[in-house]
Design a protein around this motif. Structure first.
Motif, PDB file in Angstrom:
ATOM      1  N   SER A 225       0.827  -1.204   0.000  1.00 58.73           N
ATOM      2  CA  SER A 225       0.000   0.000   0.000  1.00 58.73           C
ATOM      3  C   SER A 225       0.861   1.253   0.000  1.00 58.73           C
ATOM      4  O   SER A 225       0.375   2.353   0.208  1.00 58.73           O
ATOM      5  CB  SER A 225      -0.887  -0.003   1.243  1.00 58.73           C
ATOM      6  OG  SER A 225      -0.106   0.081   2.397  1.00 58.73           O
ATOM      7  N   GLN A 226       2.190   1.096  -0.222  1.00 56.98           N
ATOM      8  CA  GLN A 226       3.044   2.256  -0.202  1.00 56.98           C
ATOM      9  C   GLN A 226       2.805   3.078  -1.456  1.00 56.98           C
ATOM     10  O   GLN A 226       2.767   2.556  -2.563  1.00 56.98           O
ATOM     11  CB  GLN A 226       4.504   1.820  -0.077  1.00 56.98           C
ATOM     12  CG  GLN A 226       4.801   1.250   1.306  1.00 56.98           C
ATOM     13  CD  GLN A 226       6.162   0.625   1.421  1.00 56.98           C
ATOM     14  OE1 GLN A 226       6.688   0.156   0.437  1.00 56.98           O
ATOM     15  NE2 GLN A 226       6.731   0.605   2.604  1.00 56.98           N
TER      16      GLN A 226
ATOM     17  N   GLN B 156       7.327  14.961   1.095  1.00 56.52           N
ATOM     18  CA  GLN B 156       8.331  15.139   2.149  1.00 56.52           C
ATOM     19  C   GLN B 156       9.438  14.107   1.999  1.00 56.52           C
ATOM     20  O   GLN B 156       9.191  12.985   1.551  1.00 56.52           O
ATOM     21  CB  GLN B 156       7.660  15.000   3.525  1.00 56.52           C
ATOM     22  CG  GLN B 156       6.498  15.975   3.722  1.00 56.52           C
ATOM     23  CD  GLN B 156       5.823  15.846   5.061  1.00 56.52           C
ATOM     24  OE1 GLN B 156       6.442  15.495   6.057  1.00 56.52           O
ATOM     25  NE2 GLN B 156       4.530  16.161   5.103  1.00 56.52           N
TER      26      GLN B 156
ATOM     27  N   PHE C 156      13.754   8.284   2.634  1.00 60.82           N
ATOM     28  CA  PHE C 156      12.382   7.942   2.268  1.00 60.82           C
ATOM     29  C   PHE C 156      11.658   9.189   1.779  1.00 60.82           C
ATOM     30  O   PHE C 156      11.800  10.266   2.351  1.00 60.82           O
ATOM     31  CB  PHE C 156      11.604   7.413   3.481  1.00 60.82           C
ATOM     32  CG  PHE C 156      12.137   6.138   4.057  1.00 60.82           C
ATOM     33  CD1 PHE C 156      13.089   6.159   5.058  1.00 60.82           C
ATOM     34  CD2 PHE C 156      11.669   4.916   3.607  1.00 60.82           C
ATOM     35  CE1 PHE C 156      13.581   4.981   5.601  1.00 60.82           C
ATOM     36  CE2 PHE C 156      12.149   3.726   4.147  1.00 60.82           C
ATOM     37  CZ  PHE C 156      13.115   3.773   5.140  1.00 60.82           C
TER      38      PHE C 156
ATOM     39  N   PRO D 230       1.064  12.631   1.386  1.00 55.86           N
ATOM     40  CA  PRO D 230      -0.214  12.449   2.074  1.00 55.86           C
ATOM     41  C   PRO D 230      -1.124  11.562   1.253  1.00 55.86           C
ATOM     42  O   PRO D 230      -1.178  11.666   0.027  1.00 55.86           O
ATOM     43  CB  PRO D 230      -0.787  13.870   2.146  1.00 55.86           C
ATOM     44  CG  PRO D 230       0.342  14.771   1.852  1.00 55.86           C
ATOM     45  CD  PRO D 230       1.277  14.020   0.982  1.00 55.86           C
TER      46      PRO D 230
ATOM     47  N   GLY E 117      -7.691  11.261   3.816  1.00 51.92           N
ATOM     48  CA  GLY E 117      -7.250  10.797   5.126  1.00 51.92           C
ATOM     49  C   GLY E 117      -6.194  11.700   5.717  1.00 51.92           C
ATOM     50  O   GLY E 117      -5.895  12.768   5.202  1.00 51.92           O
TER      51      GLY E 117
ATOM     52  N   LYS F 222      -2.919  10.769   6.820  1.00 54.73           N
ATOM     53  CA  LYS F 222      -1.642  10.107   7.057  1.00 54.73           C
ATOM     54  C   LYS F 222      -0.672  10.311   5.908  1.00 54.73           C
ATOM     55  O   LYS F 222      -1.047  10.530   4.766  1.00 54.73           O
ATOM     56  CB  LYS F 222      -1.863   8.617   7.241  1.00 54.73           C
ATOM     57  CG  LYS F 222      -2.646   7.958   6.120  1.00 54.73           C
ATOM     58  CD  LYS F 222      -2.905   6.513   6.452  1.00 54.73           C
ATOM     59  CE  LYS F 222      -3.818   5.864   5.430  1.00 54.73           C
ATOM     60  NZ  LYS F 222      -5.226   5.977   5.828  1.00 54.73           N
ATOM     61  N   LEU F 223       0.617  10.236   6.253  1.00 53.17           N
ATOM     62  CA  LEU F 223       1.676  10.188   5.259  1.00 53.17           C
ATOM     63  C   LEU F 223       1.920   8.740   4.889  1.00 53.17           C
ATOM     64  O   LEU F 223       1.907   7.868   5.748  1.00 53.17           O
ATOM     65  CB  LEU F 223       2.977  10.755   5.834  1.00 53.17           C
ATOM     66  CG  LEU F 223       3.155  12.261   5.875  1.00 53.17           C
ATOM     67  CD1 LEU F 223       4.513  12.593   6.464  1.00 53.17           C
ATOM     68  CD2 LEU F 223       2.996  12.884   4.514  1.00 53.17           C
ATOM     69  N   VAL F 224       2.157   8.518   3.603  1.00 50.38           N
ATOM     70  CA  VAL F 224       2.476   7.181   3.112  1.00 50.38           C
ATOM     71  C   VAL F 224       3.917   7.195   2.635  1.00 50.38           C
ATOM     72  O   VAL F 224       4.301   8.059   1.833  1.00 50.38           O
ATOM     73  CB  VAL F 224       1.520   6.770   1.974  1.00 50.38           C
ATOM     74  CG1 VAL F 224       1.885   5.388   1.459  1.00 50.38           C
ATOM     75  CG2 VAL F 224       0.083   6.795   2.462  1.00 50.38           C
ATOM     76  N   PHE F 225       4.715   6.263   3.123  1.00 46.98           N
ATOM     77  CA  PHE F 225       6.142   6.220   2.845  1.00 46.98           C
ATOM     78  C   PHE F 225       6.467   5.179   1.781  1.00 46.98           C
ATOM     79  O   PHE F 225       5.809   4.134   1.682  1.00 46.98           O
ATOM     80  CB  PHE F 225       6.914   5.867   4.118  1.00 46.98           C
ATOM     81  CG  PHE F 225       6.940   6.963   5.141  1.00 46.98           C
ATOM     82  CD1 PHE F 225       5.878   7.153   6.002  1.00 46.98           C
ATOM     83  CD2 PHE F 225       8.028   7.815   5.233  1.00 46.98           C
ATOM     84  CE1 PHE F 225       5.894   8.170   6.932  1.00 46.98           C
ATOM     85  CE2 PHE F 225       8.053   8.837   6.168  1.00 46.98           C
ATOM     86  CZ  PHE F 225       6.985   9.018   7.013  1.00 46.98           C
ATOM     87  N   GLY F 226       7.511   5.459   1.015  1.00 50.73           N
ATOM     88  CA  GLY F 226       8.049   4.469   0.109  1.00 50.73           C
ATOM     89  C   GLY F 226       8.962   3.510   0.851  1.00 50.73           C
ATOM     90  O   GLY F 226       9.122   3.591   2.072  1.00 50.73           O
ATOM     91  N   ALA F 227       9.584   2.593   0.083  1.00 53.79           N
ATOM     92  CA  ALA F 227      10.457   1.578   0.679  1.00 53.79           C
ATOM     93  C   ALA F 227      11.854   2.115   0.959  1.00 53.79           C
ATOM     94  O   ALA F 227      12.628   1.482   1.671  1.00 53.79           O
ATOM     95  CB  ALA F 227      10.547   0.356  -0.218  1.00 53.79           C
TER      96      ALA F 227
END
Lengths: 115, 111
Positions: B1-2, B33, B88, B92, B96, B98-103
């Motif tokens: 889900s990233q 970010q 990383f 957003p 929602g 939240k922040l979503v981060f990559g790998a």
């Protein structure tokens, strides 16, 4: 405090044991987030608080995971009946303003190992 | 889900060289970010770039954002051994809070 403080730093739990992880955010920060980070991966969202209200818990992987922030400051993430797949680093972050539009300040995390 | 995906996965350079990391994302955003994570530590916020900005500088860091290509790059100039870390990007979630981060990209700077 000067930063986000998490305790314990390390936790080893036997499978089936309940654990509680604590987060002390920066004083006055409205937003508080919990993330789970598996080895070699980016953090995955678990839940979000705005003050004492839990506005988003869509990332909690099962009903064994529960988080609270009763007075809008310190937060606790509780995991019941821990399983080996729960082993990860649990990161807490706080932010002065609501939502994801400002930088987060992260704690150093709690490394949970379930044996 | 990233949502964000960084490349390369790993990068090894000599001290003094520049390091460039790229991030691609899928949905519309109002900011992107970049964070750094030293081994065994939490993430440190480096820089935030808003969707109406194309470039932003902070010390030896330079971030670009191309919303038409849904991509961003982080350039670290004159790298130092202390820059060794994972980097990383985070965006957003469209709906929602939240922040979503990559790998992440693992950067190793050799002295």
């Amino acid at each position: 405090g000067a930063g986000v403080s998490q305790s314990p730093r390390y936790k080893v739990a036997k499978r089936g044991q309940d654990v509680a992880l604590r987060c002390d955010p920066i004083s006055g920060h409205v937003s508080l987030f919990w993330y789970q980070q598996a080895l070699g991966q980016g953090p995955e969202f678990l839940t979000y608080f705005q003050n004492e209200a839990q506005l988003d818990k869509s990332g909690l992987p099962s009903d064994r995971f529960f988080a609270e922030r009763p007075e809008g400051s310190v937060s606790t993430l509780k995991i019941q009946r821990t399983q080996q797949e729960d082993s990860a680093v649990y990161l807490c972050a706080s932010s002065l303003a609501p939502g994801p539009n400002y930088g987060y300040t992260f704690g150093s995390g709690t490394r949970l190992t379930v044996v | 889900s990233q949502q964000g995906e960084e490349d390369p996965q790993a990068l090894s350079i000599q001290e003094g060289e520049n390091a460039t990391m790229n991030c691609s994302y899928k949905t519309s955003i109002n900011n992107l970010q970049w964070y750094r994570q030293n081994s065994g530590r939490g993430l440190v916020h480096l820089i935030l770039i808003r969707s109406n900005e194309r470039e932003k500088h902070s010390g030896r860091l330079r971030v670009t954002l191309d919303t038409s290509k849904k991509s961003s790059s982080l350039l670290i100039t004159a790298s130092r051994a202390a820059d060794t870390a994972s980097y990383f990007c985070a965006t957003p979630r469209e709906y929602g809070n939240k922040l979503v981060f990559g790998a992440g990209t693992i950067l190793r700077v050799k002295s």
